[in-house]
Design a protein around this motif. Structure first.
Motif, PDB file in Angstrom:
ATOM      1  N   ILE A  60      44.266  36.449  12.690  1.00 59.41           N
ATOM      2  CA  ILE A  60      45.468  36.597  13.522  1.00 59.41           C
ATOM      3  C   ILE A  60      46.159  37.941  13.285  1.00 59.41           C
ATOM      4  O   ILE A  60      46.716  38.529  14.205  1.00 59.41           O
ATOM      5  CB  ILE A  60      46.440  35.410  13.304  1.00 59.41           C
ATOM      6  N   TRP A  61      46.071  38.456  12.076  1.00 56.57           N
ATOM      7  CA  TRP A  61      46.727  39.740  11.783  1.00 56.57           C
ATOM      8  C   TRP A  61      46.008  40.890  12.471  1.00 56.57           C
ATOM      9  O   TRP A  61      46.634  41.886  12.837  1.00 56.57           O
ATOM     10  CB  TRP A  61      46.837  39.947  10.272  1.00 56.57           C
ATOM     11  N   ASP A  62      44.714  40.758  12.653  1.00 60.30           N
ATOM     12  CA  ASP A  62      43.984  41.781  13.408  1.00 60.30           C
ATOM     13  C   ASP A  62      44.495  41.831  14.849  1.00 60.30           C
ATOM     14  O   ASP A  62      44.626  42.909  15.429  1.00 60.30           O
ATOM     15  CB  ASP A  62      42.481  41.487  13.417  1.00 60.30           C
ATOM     16  N   ILE A  63      44.775  40.667  15.414  1.00 58.87           N
ATOM     17  CA  ILE A  63      45.284  40.607  16.783  1.00 58.87           C
ATOM     18  C   ILE A  63      46.697  41.174  16.843  1.00 58.87           C
ATOM     19  O   ILE A  63      47.021  41.963  17.727  1.00 58.87           O
ATOM     20  CB  ILE A  63      45.267  39.149  17.309  1.00 58.87           C
ATOM     21  N   GLU A  64      47.521  40.781  15.910  1.00 64.00           N
ATOM     22  CA  GLU A  64      48.908  41.243  15.912  1.00 64.00           C
ATOM     23  C   GLU A  64      49.022  42.741  15.691  1.00 64.00           C
ATOM     24  O   GLU A  64      49.992  43.356  16.123  1.00 64.00           O
ATOM     25  CB  GLU A  64      49.716  40.468  14.861  1.00 64.00           C
ATOM     26  N   SER A  65      48.033  43.342  15.036  1.00 60.23           N
ATOM     27  CA  SER A  65      48.094  44.786  14.770  1.00 60.23           C
ATOM     28  C   SER A  65      47.254  45.611  15.746  1.00 60.23           C
ATOM     29  O   SER A  65      47.098  46.810  15.555  1.00 60.23           O
ATOM     30  CB  SER A  65      47.639  45.065  13.334  1.00 60.23           C
ATOM     31  N   LEU A  66      46.729  44.950  16.776  1.00 58.28           N
ATOM     32  CA  LEU A  66      45.921  45.700  17.748  1.00 58.28           C
ATOM     33  C   LEU A  66      46.766  46.721  18.501  1.00 58.28           C
ATOM     34  O   LEU A  66      47.884  46.436  18.911  1.00 58.28           O
ATOM     35  CB  LEU A  66      45.292  44.758  18.772  1.00 58.28           C
ATOM     36  N   ASN A  67      46.222  47.886  18.635  1.00 57.50           N
ATOM     37  CA  ASN A  67      46.828  48.919  19.475  1.00 57.50           C
ATOM     38  C   ASN A  67      45.688  49.680  20.147  1.00 57.50           C
ATOM     39  O   ASN A  67      44.520  49.428  19.883  1.00 57.50           O
ATOM     40  CB  ASN A  67      47.734  49.842  18.640  1.00 57.50           C
ATOM     41  N   GLN A  68      46.043  50.571  21.012  1.00 57.95           N
ATOM     42  CA  GLN A  68      45.029  51.287  21.797  1.00 57.95           C
ATOM     43  C   GLN A  68      44.050  52.045  20.905  1.00 57.95           C
ATOM     44  O   GLN A  68      42.860  52.097  21.183  1.00 57.95           O
ATOM     45  CB  GLN A  68      45.708  52.235  22.790  1.00 57.95           C
ATOM     46  N   THR A  69      44.526  52.588  19.795  1.00 51.79           N
ATOM     47  CA  THR A  69      43.673  53.344  18.882  1.00 51.79           C
ATOM     48  C   THR A  69      42.623  52.444  18.241  1.00 51.79           C
ATOM     49  O   THR A  69      41.436  52.777  18.217  1.00 51.79           O
ATOM     50  CB  THR A  69      44.513  54.029  17.783  1.00 51.79           C
ATOM     51  N   ARG A  70      43.043  51.284  17.709  1.00 54.47           N
ATOM     52  CA  ARG A  70      42.103  50.356  17.067  1.00 54.47           C
ATOM     53  C   ARG A  70      41.109  49.804  18.080  1.00 54.47           C
ATOM     54  O   ARG A  70      39.939  49.610  17.766  1.00 54.47           O
ATOM     55  CB  ARG A  70      42.850  49.209  16.387  1.00 54.47           C
ATOM     56  N   ILE A  71      41.571  49.532  19.288  1.00 51.73           N
ATOM     57  CA  ILE A  71      40.684  49.008  20.322  1.00 51.73           C
ATOM     58  C   ILE A  71      39.607  50.036  20.649  1.00 51.73           C
ATOM     59  O   ILE A  71      38.426  49.717  20.723  1.00 51.73           O
ATOM     60  CB  ILE A  71      41.489  48.603  21.573  1.00 51.73           C
TER      61      ILE A  71
END
Length: 162
Positions: free
Chosen positions: A13-24
């Motif tokens: 869930i923390w990976d989802i909450e910290s998703l941003n355009q750069t990580r994607i």
């Protein structure tokens, strides 16, 4: 996020909450399979296709009734769309690992034990063993018949027999 195979990532869930355009962009994520309810996450702002299966991580939940749809979502993301899918649950230990192991069983013909070992090797996480009883049941069918069964047929057989 942990890369399991080309086009397949495991997360929490923390990976989802910290998703941003750069990580994607860094990981090439095009699809997300959420094995938990994620309130307030808008995948459309990132152009990501998302499927949510809101099941709890409790013994009374039956993952198998959702499994075929989850596997079809992953197959569509990787094979048809040539994309990258992130599969996650709250902790990244049980529901998401179960779905990824089932995907490896079906797509690569691995046994349950080998599929789980592959995920644990890549993630270095020792997942709790009691959560995998449903997949162990499918593994038995795979070994008896020599192929990965259609999940819906296994469920139908179990319901019919009892």
């Amino acid at each position: 996020m942990i890369k399991i195979r080309e086009g397949l990532w495991l997360g929490n869930i923390w990976d989802i909450e910290s998703l941003n355009q750069t990580r994607i962009a860094q990981h090439g994520i095009t699809h997300i399979l959420s094995m938990v309810e994620v309130g307030g996450f808008d995948s459309t702002k990132f152009g990501i296709v998302r499927k949510e299966v809101a099941i709890d991580d409790v013994e009374s939940e039956n993952l198998l009734i959702h499994l075929e749809d989850c596997l079809e979502f992953i197959d569509n993301a990787i094979v048809v769309c040539k994309g990258v899918v992130l599969v996650h649950c709250r902790m990244g230990l049980s529901r998401s690992v179960s779905v990824i192991v089932a995907h490896l069983m079906r797509s690569e013909g691995l046994s349950f034990a080998k599929g789980l070992a592959e995920v644990e090797k890549m993630s270095s996480v020792q997942a709790p063993r009691e959560i995998y009883e449903e997949l162990r049941g499918i593994d038995g069918v795979i070994r008896e018949r020599g192929y990965v069964p259609d999940i819906k047929a296994v469920l139908h057989r179990r319901l019919r027999l009892g």
